[in-house]
Design a protein around this motif. Structure first.
Motif, mmCIF file in Angstrom:
data_model
loop_
_atom_site.group_PDB
_atom_site.id
_atom_site.type_symbol
_atom_site.label_atom_id
_atom_site.label_comp_id
_atom_site.label_asym_id
_atom_site.label_seq_id
_atom_site.Cartn_x
_atom_site.Cartn_y
_atom_site.Cartn_z
ATOM 1 N N ASP A 1 70.448 39.759 58.015
ATOM 2 C CA ASP A 1 69.466 38.844 58.868
ATOM 3 C C ASP A 1 68.712 39.341 58.783
ATOM 4 O OD1 ASP A 1 71.967 36.935 58.581
ATOM 5 O OD2 ASP A 1 72.694 37.446 59.887
ATOM 6 N N GLU A 2 68.396 40.853 59.064
ATOM 7 C CA GLU A 2 67.061 41.070 59.416
ATOM 8 C C GLU A 2 66.519 41.572 59.267
ATOM 9 O OE1 GLU A 2 63.898 42.657 62.394
ATOM 10 O OE2 GLU A 2 66.158 41.800 62.934
ATOM 11 N N MET B 1 65.844 39.820 56.323
ATOM 12 C CA MET B 1 65.042 38.501 55.648
ATOM 13 C C MET B 1 64.185 37.872 57.203
ATOM 14 S SD MET B 1 64.822 35.448 53.794
ATOM 15 C CE MET B 1 66.087 34.717 52.785
ATOM 16 N N ASN B 2 64.831 37.958 57.831
ATOM 17 C CA ASN B 2 63.791 37.761 59.045
ATOM 18 C C ASN B 2 62.387 39.003 58.666
ATOM 19 O OD1 ASN B 2 64.769 35.826 60.532
ATOM 20 N ND2 ASN B 2 65.771 37.522 62.158
ATOM 21 N N GLN B 3 62.619 39.226 58.469
ATOM 22 C CA GLN B 3 61.084 40.554 58.324
ATOM 23 C C GLN B 3 60.433 40.088 56.996
ATOM 24 O OE1 GLN B 3 62.855 44.828 57.851
ATOM 25 N NE2 GLN B 3 63.317 45.877 60.298
ATOM 26 N N ARG C 1 60.332 37.060 55.849
ATOM 27 C CA ARG C 1 60.078 35.658 56.524
ATOM 28 C C ARG C 1 58.488 36.307 57.219
ATOM 29 N NH1 ARG C 1 65.266 33.216 57.718
ATOM 30 N NH2 ARG C 1 65.890 31.887 56.000
ATOM 31 N N THR C 2 58.571 37.449 58.096
ATOM 32 C CA THR C 2 57.297 37.768 58.228
ATOM 33 C C THR C 2 55.925 38.371 57.708
ATOM 34 O OG1 THR C 2 58.893 38.467 60.449
ATOM 35 C CG2 THR C 2 56.700 39.799 60.655
ATOM 36 N N SER D 1 54.990 35.698 56.185
ATOM 37 C CA SER D 1 53.699 34.228 57.246
ATOM 38 C C SER D 1 52.645 35.046 57.547
ATOM 39 C CB SER D 1 54.247 34.569 58.726
ATOM 40 O OG SER D 1 54.211 35.761 59.005
#
Length: 143
Positions: free
Chosen positions: A17-18, A20-22, A24-25, A28
């Protein structure tokens, strides 16, 4: 470059999960891709020619889903084990066992000190790795 400890010794993503967040960042802010080490000591850890790619496959799918580029570096050496290192990925266990009986598979300097972090080029054409040469071992990794 993704952190060295992204995949653990069981070939699992440490924190999907972390991660995937990284990713995505990164996406972006217009990063177009990432690099990851693919560790021999994880993929073929215990038995010759028994491969576990599960964590890497999951990682590759995540990167692909975000339309990021991926550079994979095949790492055939030990990771960590030095002062301050927070990740340790040894050579495959079956290689370490061969090295106990035949330490000449490791680099040796003029003083006779052996470097157990990687194999010597001297076995590139010698069938000392359970019937395979070092080059054959590198080429035989099956995904």
């Amino acid at each position: 470059m993704l952190p060295l400890g992204t995949i653990n010794m069981e070939c699992e993503l440490v924190d999907p999960d972390e991660l995937m967040n990284q990713l995505r960042t990164l996406k972006s802010v217009n990063v177009d891709g990432v690099m990851v080490d693919c560790w021999w000591g994880i993929v073929e850890a215990n038995v010759p020619q028994q491969y576990n790619w599960s964590g890497y496959k999951m990682l590759f799918q995540m990167v692909h889903s975000l339309k990021l580029k991926l550079q994979v570096v095949m790492s055939f050496h030990e990771c960590g084990g030095n002062v301050g290192d927070d990740v340790y990925i040894p050579l495959p266990q079956w290689i370490i066992e061969i090295g106990r009986k035949n330490p000449d598979i490791f680099f040796t300097d003029r003083e006779g000190r052996r470097n157990h972090e990687c194999l010597t080029w001297g076995i590139d054409k010698e069938r000392v790795l359970r019937g395979r040469t070092a080059v054959e071992v590198c080429h035989s990794l099956q995904f």
